[in-house]
Motif scaffolding. Sequence first.
Motif, PDB file in Angstrom:
ATOM      1  N   ARG A  20      63.541 -47.573  22.624  1.00 17.01           N
ATOM      2  CA  ARG A  20      63.560 -48.563  23.702  1.00 17.01           C
ATOM      3  C   ARG A  20      62.555 -48.204  24.793  1.00 17.01           C
ATOM      4  O   ARG A  20      61.857 -49.073  25.321  1.00 17.01           O
ATOM      5  CB  ARG A  20      64.966 -48.647  24.293  1.00 17.01           C
ATOM      6  N   MET A  21      62.466 -46.918  25.131  1.00 16.81           N
ATOM      7  CA  MET A  21      61.492 -46.501  26.136  1.00 16.81           C
ATOM      8  C   MET A  21      60.076 -46.764  25.651  1.00 16.81           C
ATOM      9  O   MET A  21      59.209 -47.190  26.431  1.00 16.81           O
ATOM     10  CB  MET A  21      61.690 -45.019  26.456  1.00 16.81           C
ATOM     11  N   LEU A  22      59.820 -46.517  24.373  1.00 20.58           N
ATOM     12  CA  LEU A  22      58.482 -46.748  23.830  1.00 20.58           C
ATOM     13  C   LEU A  22      58.119 -48.226  23.890  1.00 20.58           C
ATOM     14  O   LEU A  22      57.011 -48.595  24.299  1.00 20.58           O
ATOM     15  CB  LEU A  22      58.420 -46.243  22.390  1.00 20.58           C
ATOM     16  N   ARG A  23      59.048 -49.096  23.491  1.00 21.51           N
ATOM     17  CA  ARG A  23      58.777 -50.539  23.522  1.00 21.51           C
ATOM     18  C   ARG A  23      58.508 -51.023  24.940  1.00 21.51           C
ATOM     19  O   ARG A  23      57.580 -51.803  25.186  1.00 21.51           O
ATOM     20  CB  ARG A  23      59.948 -51.301  22.906  1.00 21.51           C
ATOM     21  N   THR A  24      59.307 -50.555  25.878  1.00 20.06           N
ATOM     22  CA  THR A  24      59.138 -50.989  27.264  1.00 20.06           C
ATOM     23  C   THR A  24      57.814 -50.505  27.835  1.00 20.06           C
ATOM     24  O   THR A  24      57.074 -51.267  28.478  1.00 20.06           O
ATOM     25  CB  THR A  24      60.302 -50.462  28.127  1.00 20.06           C
ATOM     26  N   HIS A  25      57.509 -49.251  27.597  1.00 20.13           N
ATOM     27  CA  HIS A  25      56.259 -48.686  28.114  1.00 20.13           C
ATOM     28  C   HIS A  25      55.054 -49.393  27.505  1.00 20.13           C
ATOM     29  O   HIS A  25      54.086 -49.735  28.212  1.00 20.13           O
ATOM     30  CB  HIS A  25      56.220 -47.187  27.806  1.00 20.13           C
ATOM     31  N   ALA A  26      55.087 -49.634  26.195  1.00 18.65           N
ATOM     32  CA  ALA A  26      53.974 -50.311  25.532  1.00 18.65           C
ATOM     33  C   ALA A  26      53.820 -51.739  26.043  1.00 18.65           C
ATOM     34  O   ALA A  26      52.696 -52.217  26.248  1.00 18.65           O
ATOM     35  CB  ALA A  26      54.190 -50.302  24.019  1.00 18.65           C
ATOM     36  N   ARG A  27      54.930 -52.428  26.256  1.00 18.17           N
ATOM     37  CA  ARG A  27      54.861 -53.815  26.751  1.00 18.17           C
ATOM     38  C   ARG A  27      54.242 -53.873  28.143  1.00 18.17           C
ATOM     39  O   ARG A  27      53.405 -54.730  28.428  1.00 18.17           O
ATOM     40  CB  ARG A  27      56.262 -54.423  26.766  1.00 18.17           C
ATOM     41  N   VAL A  28      54.629 -52.949  29.003  1.00 15.56           N
ATOM     42  CA  VAL A  28      54.077 -52.926  30.361  1.00 15.56           C
ATOM     43  C   VAL A  28      52.580 -52.625  30.331  1.00 15.56           C
ATOM     44  O   VAL A  28      51.778 -53.285  31.002  1.00 15.56           O
ATOM     45  CB  VAL A  28      54.824 -51.888  31.228  1.00 15.56           C
ATOM     46  N   GLU A  29      52.178 -51.625  29.538  1.00 20.59           N
ATOM     47  CA  GLU A  29      50.763 -51.263  29.461  1.00 20.59           C
ATOM     48  C   GLU A  29      49.925 -52.408  28.898  1.00 20.59           C
ATOM     49  O   GLU A  29      48.817 -52.687  29.385  1.00 20.59           O
ATOM     50  CB  GLU A  29      50.589 -50.014  28.592  1.00 20.59           C
ATOM     51  N   ALA A  30      50.430 -53.094  27.869  1.00 21.80           N
ATOM     52  CA  ALA A  30      49.690 -54.215  27.284  1.00 21.80           C
ATOM     53  C   ALA A  30      49.541 -55.361  28.278  1.00 21.80           C
ATOM     54  O   ALA A  30      48.464 -55.961  28.404  1.00 21.80           O
ATOM     55  CB  ALA A  30      50.391 -54.695  26.014  1.00 21.80           C
ATOM     56  N   SER A  31      50.608 -55.676  29.017  1.00 18.62           N
ATOM     57  CA  SER A  31      50.543 -56.772  29.986  1.00 18.62           C
ATOM     58  C   SER A  31      49.591 -56.439  31.129  1.00 18.62           C
ATOM     59  O   SER A  31      48.850 -57.305  31.611  1.00 18.62           O
ATOM     60  CB  SER A  31      51.943 -57.078  30.535  1.00 18.62           C
ATOM     61  N   LEU A  32      49.565 -55.179  31.567  1.00 13.84           N
ATOM     62  CA  LEU A  32      48.638 -54.775  32.627  1.00 13.84           C
ATOM     63  C   LEU A  32      47.191 -54.894  32.165  1.00 13.84           C
ATOM     64  O   LEU A  32      46.312 -55.326  32.921  1.00 13.84           O
ATOM     65  CB  LEU A  32      48.935 -53.338  33.065  1.00 13.84           C
TER      66      LEU A  32
END
Length: 261
Positions: A20-32
Motif C-alpha cells: 500500500r505504501m508503494l502504491r501511494t508513493h508511486a501514485r503521488v510521484e507520477a501525478s507530480l
Amino acid sequence: MTDFPAGTFTPAPGRGSLGRMLRTHARVEASLTLRHGEQVLLTLLIPLALLIGLSLLDILPATQLGSTSKVDWITPRILALAVMSSAFTGQAIALGFDRRYGVLKRLSATALPRWLLVTGRLAAAVVVVALQSVIIGVVAAFLGWSPSLSGLASAVLLLVAGTLAFGALGVLLGGALRAEAVLALANIVWFVLLLAGGILLAPSALPPGLAHVVELLPSGALAEGLRSALVDGAFAPGPLVVLAVWAVLAGALASRTTKLT
C-alpha cells in the motif's frame, strides 16, 4: 444508544503494508511529474517534435535507413529517448531538488524505508513511460508507422527494463549530488547520449570500437533492442541483459548512496 464491541475504538498503531505504501508513493510521484510543465516539455514535447521533424524532413542519412521508412526507423529511437528523458533526466532533477527543499528528509520521518523511496520513484517512472509510449505510438501511427506485431511483447519488456535501468541511474545521480550539479550534469548526459549514445546515430554508423561501447550503454541497448523488436520483429536478448545489469547495479548503489539532504 448502540453498544459497540469492546476494542472497536482502540488505537492500532503501526505502519501500513509495504504494498500500500508503494502504491501511494508511486501514485503521488507520477501525478507530480505529470503536473510539472518543465517535465512535460522534456519528457513528451521534445520527443514528439523530434519524431515529427525527423519523419517529415529529409535529415536522416539514407545509409542508416536502408529499406526502412523514416518513421519506422525513428519511432523506436524516439521511444528510447522518451524513456531516457523521463526516467533518467527528469527523475534525477526532481530528486535533486526534492533533497534541496527537504522533501526526502521529511519522508524519512515516515514509515517509508529508503529502498521503498527508490522503488516508488521507479514505479512512477514506469507509469509515466507507459503514457508517453501510448501518445508517441498514436502520433507515429498518424505519420505512417507500422510496427512489427510479432515484436510488440519484446518491445514492452524492453521499455520496462529500460525504465528501470534509467530510473535507477537517475536516482543514483539525483540522490548523490547538489541540485545545481544534478541539473547541469543530467542535461549534459542527455545531450551526449542523444547524439552519441546510440539514439540518433545507430552503432552501425560509428567506428567499430565506439560501436561496441555504445551497444553496452543503456541508451544504445534500448534503442537497438526496440529497433530489432519493432522493425524486424525479432527478440534480441543482448540489449535486455545489458539493461538488466545497469538496473541492478545502479539500483543497488542508489539505495546505499542516496542522501536525504
